[in-house]
Design a protein around this motif. Sequence first.
Motif, PDB file in Angstrom:
ATOM      1  N   LEU A  73      37.310  35.345  35.256  1.00 20.86           N
ATOM      2  CA  LEU A  73      38.559  35.181  35.907  1.00 20.86           C
ATOM      3  C   LEU A  73      38.505  36.236  36.818  1.00 20.86           C
ATOM      4  N   GLY A  74      37.970  37.149  36.539  1.00 27.05           N
ATOM      5  CA  GLY A  74      37.890  38.380  37.630  1.00 27.05           C
ATOM      6  C   GLY A  74      36.951  38.344  38.653  1.00 27.05           C
ATOM      7  N   GLN A  75      36.079  37.221  38.745  1.00 27.51           N
ATOM      8  CA  GLN A  75      35.122  36.830  39.750  1.00 27.51           C
ATOM      9  C   GLN A  75      36.009  35.688  40.677  1.00 27.51           C
ATOM     10  N   ARG A  76      37.083  35.240  40.088  1.00 32.00           N
ATOM     11  CA  ARG A  76      37.918  34.223  40.786  1.00 32.00           C
ATOM     12  C   ARG A  76      39.109  34.890  41.482  1.00 32.00           C
ATOM     13  N   THR A  77      39.740  35.829  40.905  1.00 29.86           N
ATOM     14  CA  THR A  77      40.736  36.466  41.497  1.00 29.86           C
ATOM     15  C   THR A  77      40.939  37.921  41.082  1.00 29.86           C
ATOM     16  N   ALA A  78      41.280  38.885  41.820  1.00 29.81           N
ATOM     17  CA  ALA A  78      41.559  40.161  41.563  1.00 29.81           C
ATOM     18  C   ALA A  78      43.021  40.474  41.062  1.00 29.81           C
ATOM     19  N   VAL A  79      43.809  39.673  41.137  1.00 34.18           N
ATOM     20  CA  VAL A  79      45.246  39.549  40.885  1.00 34.18           C
ATOM     21  C   VAL A  79      45.634  38.380  39.769  1.00 34.18           C
ATOM     22  N   LEU A  80      46.298  38.929  38.784  1.00 30.19           N
ATOM     23  CA  LEU A  80      46.972  37.929  38.041  1.00 30.19           C
ATOM     24  C   LEU A  80      48.411  38.353  37.991  1.00 30.19           C
ATOM     25  N   PHE A 123      43.293  41.293  29.812  1.00 29.29           N
ATOM     26  CA  PHE A 123      43.735  40.986  31.192  1.00 29.29           C
ATOM     27  C   PHE A 123      44.610  41.727  31.912  1.00 29.29           C
ATOM     28  N   CYS A 124      45.149  42.915  31.001  1.00 29.95           N
ATOM     29  CA  CYS A 124      46.263  43.721  31.856  1.00 29.95           C
ATOM     30  C   CYS A 124      45.723  44.351  33.039  1.00 29.95           C
ATOM     31  N   ASP A 125      44.625  44.745  33.170  1.00 30.07           N
ATOM     32  CA  ASP A 125      44.148  45.368  34.592  1.00 30.07           C
ATOM     33  C   ASP A 125      44.369  44.467  35.638  1.00 30.07           C
ATOM     34  N   LEU A 126      44.131  43.221  35.465  1.00 25.71           N
ATOM     35  CA  LEU A 126      44.521  42.254  36.479  1.00 25.71           C
ATOM     36  C   LEU A 126      45.907  42.069  36.724  1.00 25.71           C
ATOM     37  N   LEU A 127      46.820  42.258  35.878  1.00 22.26           N
ATOM     38  CA  LEU A 127      48.154  42.116  35.888  1.00 22.26           C
ATOM     39  C   LEU A 127      48.933  43.594  36.454  1.00 22.26           C
ATOM     40  N   ARG A 128      48.046  44.332  36.423  1.00 20.01           N
ATOM     41  CA  ARG A 128      48.534  45.611  36.951  1.00 20.01           C
ATOM     42  C   ARG A 128      48.362  45.576  38.565  1.00 20.01           C
ATOM     43  N   GLU A 129      47.668  44.614  39.061  1.00 20.55           N
ATOM     44  CA  GLU A 129      47.460  44.538  40.434  1.00 20.55           C
ATOM     45  C   GLU A 129      48.333  43.974  41.188  1.00 20.55           C
ATOM     46  N   SER A 130      49.319  43.162  40.406  1.00 21.90           N
ATOM     47  CA  SER A 130      50.460  42.187  40.804  1.00 21.90           C
ATOM     48  C   SER A 130      51.637  43.093  41.010  1.00 21.90           C
TER      49      SER A 130
END
Length: 243
Positions: A73-80, A123-130
């Motif tokens: 998922l990290g290769q597809r998006t930097a933000v969740l 996945f929390c690191d991607l959520l933190r980018e939101s």
Amino acid sequence: MKKALITGANKGIGFETARQLLQHGYFVYLGSRDRQRGEQAAGQLRAEGYSQVEALHLDVTDSTCIAAARQALGQRTAVLDVLINNAGISGGYPQPALETPLHTFREVFNTNVFGAIEVTQAFCDLLRESSAPRIVNVSSGLGSLTLQNDPRWRFYAVKGGVYPASKTALNAYTIALAYELRETHFKVNAVCPGYVDTDFTDHLGDSSPSEAAARVLQAALLGPEGPSGQFFGQEVGTDRNPW
């Protein structure tokens, strides 16, 4: 475009929640333990005209699979923006507290509790980018200690040593996580979708997957003034079955 990940999304409530998020303009990743079924579910949604959907192989009981899903998922998006921990199993009924094998407890807790925790942590690191991250833990009124201990409750006699306890633990984790993230933009809540007509309930439920998904979406789409650390359940104070 906002992005959401739903575990256990290839059928039932998870699948319908994906459809409704797509209708709200989200890009949705369908987490599925079975890779083929996930691809089939994504294909069905694309056939309905929803192009912003992809399957993601994600077995919430397998740490290696979770790590691989996070990398993919990290290769597809930097933000969740939204994580919906929907994957769950009942363990089968009846579940007598004194006779249910310990391996059943472990199996159910691995999916319903530890799986949700490990996915959230991964996945929390991607959520933190939101700018407005949302975590929704799909729970059950059966996990409510208050309702389970109230003889006036319509489903007071619906007891089980395993599944309700797993949802009680998930509710407790939800509260702890919401408190830990209280100074951020996160909203973390638990939702009982109701007694839903799906494979999970042997299609005995009196609520449709569409109605259930709408309840989950209320927590997923909360605005900045919305609550966090709360349990939402239509059955509270009503005669609805809180599966």
